[in-house]
Design a protein around this motif. Structure first.
Motif, PDB file in Angstrom:
ATOM      1  N   LEU A 198       3.266  68.694  65.371  1.00 56.22           N
ATOM      2  CA  LEU A 198       4.299  68.542  64.342  1.00 56.22           C
ATOM      3  C   LEU A 198       5.329  69.675  64.400  1.00 56.22           C
ATOM      4  O   LEU A 198       6.529  69.430  64.241  1.00 56.22           O
ATOM      5  CB  LEU A 198       3.670  68.462  62.949  1.00 56.22           C
ATOM      6  CG  LEU A 198       2.941  67.146  62.642  1.00 56.22           C
ATOM      7  CD1 LEU A 198       2.196  67.252  61.316  1.00 56.22           C
ATOM      8  CD2 LEU A 198       3.883  65.959  62.654  1.00 56.22           C
ATOM      9  N   HIS A 215       9.270  68.948  65.052  1.00 53.85           N
ATOM     10  CA  HIS A 215      10.319  69.430  64.148  1.00 53.85           C
ATOM     11  C   HIS A 215      11.228  70.438  64.854  1.00 53.85           C
ATOM     12  O   HIS A 215      12.427  70.516  64.553  1.00 53.85           O
ATOM     13  CB  HIS A 215       9.714  70.010  62.869  1.00 53.85           C
ATOM     14  CG  HIS A 215       9.133  68.946  61.986  1.00 53.85           C
ATOM     15  ND1 HIS A 215       9.843  68.335  60.995  1.00 53.85           N
ATOM     16  CD2 HIS A 215       7.912  68.357  61.990  1.00 53.85           C
ATOM     17  CE1 HIS A 215       9.094  67.424  60.407  1.00 53.85           C
ATOM     18  NE2 HIS A 215       7.909  67.418  61.000  1.00 53.85           N
ATOM     19  N   GLU A 257      -2.639  68.395  66.060  1.00 54.38           N
ATOM     20  CA  GLU A 257      -1.657  67.810  65.145  1.00 54.38           C
ATOM     21  C   GLU A 257      -0.677  68.822  64.566  1.00 54.38           C
ATOM     22  O   GLU A 257       0.523  68.568  64.527  1.00 54.38           O
ATOM     23  CB  GLU A 257      -2.369  67.048  64.017  1.00 54.38           C
ATOM     24  CG  GLU A 257      -1.442  66.408  63.012  1.00 54.38           C
ATOM     25  CD  GLU A 257      -0.581  65.264  63.566  1.00 54.38           C
ATOM     26  OE1 GLU A 257       0.205  64.701  62.789  1.00 54.38           O
ATOM     27  OE2 GLU A 257      -0.670  64.940  64.770  1.00 54.38           O
ATOM     28  N   GLN A 258      -1.150  69.973  64.106  1.00 60.93           N
ATOM     29  CA  GLN A 258      -0.228  70.946  63.508  1.00 60.93           C
ATOM     30  C   GLN A 258       0.760  71.487  64.539  1.00 60.93           C
ATOM     31  O   GLN A 258       1.958  71.588  64.268  1.00 60.93           O
ATOM     32  CB  GLN A 258      -1.002  72.088  62.833  1.00 60.93           C
ATOM     33  CG  GLN A 258      -1.800  71.642  61.613  1.00 60.93           C
ATOM     34  CD  GLN A 258      -0.956  70.871  60.612  1.00 60.93           C
ATOM     35  OE1 GLN A 258       0.142  71.280  60.251  1.00 60.93           O
ATOM     36  NE2 GLN A 258      -1.455  69.727  60.164  1.00 60.93           N
ATOM     37  N   ASP A 313       5.981  61.416  62.923  1.00 63.16           N
ATOM     38  CA  ASP A 313       5.917  62.525  61.976  1.00 63.16           C
ATOM     39  C   ASP A 313       4.581  62.464  61.241  1.00 63.16           C
ATOM     40  O   ASP A 313       3.740  61.622  61.538  1.00 63.16           O
ATOM     41  CB  ASP A 313       7.111  62.434  61.012  1.00 63.16           C
ATOM     42  CG  ASP A 313       7.439  63.769  60.349  1.00 63.16           C
ATOM     43  OD1 ASP A 313       6.797  64.790  60.684  1.00 63.16           O
ATOM     44  OD2 ASP A 313       8.338  63.793  59.493  1.00 63.16           O
ATOM     45  N   GLY A 314       4.389  63.313  60.263  1.00 62.69           N
ATOM     46  CA  GLY A 314       3.118  63.389  59.554  1.00 62.69           C
ATOM     47  C   GLY A 314       2.689  62.098  58.894  1.00 62.69           C
ATOM     48  O   GLY A 314       1.535  61.701  58.986  1.00 62.69           O
TER      49      GLY A 314
END
Length: 191
Positions: A14, A18, A10-11, A53-54
């Motif tokens: 993301l 971005h 996930e990190q 997105d998050g």
């Protein structure tokens, strides 16, 4: 309703999303053209390019629906990015993940969903190209292939933008280094 799990990366996903520089930007004809084709080719009233997105799913392009984003917790596409291929839900009322989803029980009354993951340069799945119908239905092999082909076009547009920006950054860096090599380090005058 079953909320979508977070991908194991996930990190990094993301960061890759971005880094594309297209999240929360205005609609663009190059993407709208693809969602219009998706509606036409797959005989669907709704088609979207979503980016996850998050906390939300945001629509880079949409046909047949209003709004610009939904909560990630109710997002079909947040489930689809967990799949390696196309996620198809022929009848949302019969799928425990979605039967009591607000998007099924209320507008836009989703009964059919098919979404193919979109990838960033690093391979992270950052969103989907999806088609939605208000009636349950099946999707055949030719339609699945068309959806995958259209998703590949979206991938190419996303990656081309990222590569163009990377090329611009490299040219600027090269120019800065070249300019620096032309200056005397002590006097800062041209050599």
């Amino acid at each position: 309703m079953i909320e979508p799990a977070l991908p194991g990366n996930e990190q990094a996903r993301l960061r890759a999303l971005h880094g594309l520089g297209i999240l929360y930007t205005p609609a663009e004809e190059r993407f709208d053209r693809i969602t219009r084709l998706a509606c036409r080719l797959l005989d669907a009233p709704i088609a979207m390019i979503t980016l996850i997105d998050g906390a939300c799913q945001w629509f880079k392009s949409k046909q047949g629906t209003l709004g610009s984003e939904d909560s990630r917790t109710i997002s079909f596409c947040a489930h689809a990015i967990l799949e390696s291929g196309t996620m198809v839900v022929p009848n949302t009322l019969l799928d425990p993940r979605f039967a009591d989803n607000p998007l099924v029980l209320g507008e836009p009354f989703i009964r059919f969903y098919a979404g193919h993951p979109l990838k960033a340069l690093d391979g992270s799945q950052v969103g989907t190209l999806c088609v939605i119908d208000r009636r349950p239905r099946e999707i055949g092999p030719a339609d699945l292939e068309a959806l995958r082909d259209l998703a590949a076009l979206v991938d190419n547009e996303i990656k081309m933008e990222a590569l163009s920006q990377a090329q611009i950054d490299l040219i600027r860096e090269r120019d800065a280094i070249h300019r620096k090599s032309m200056l005397d380090p002590l006097t800062h005058l041209w050599n």
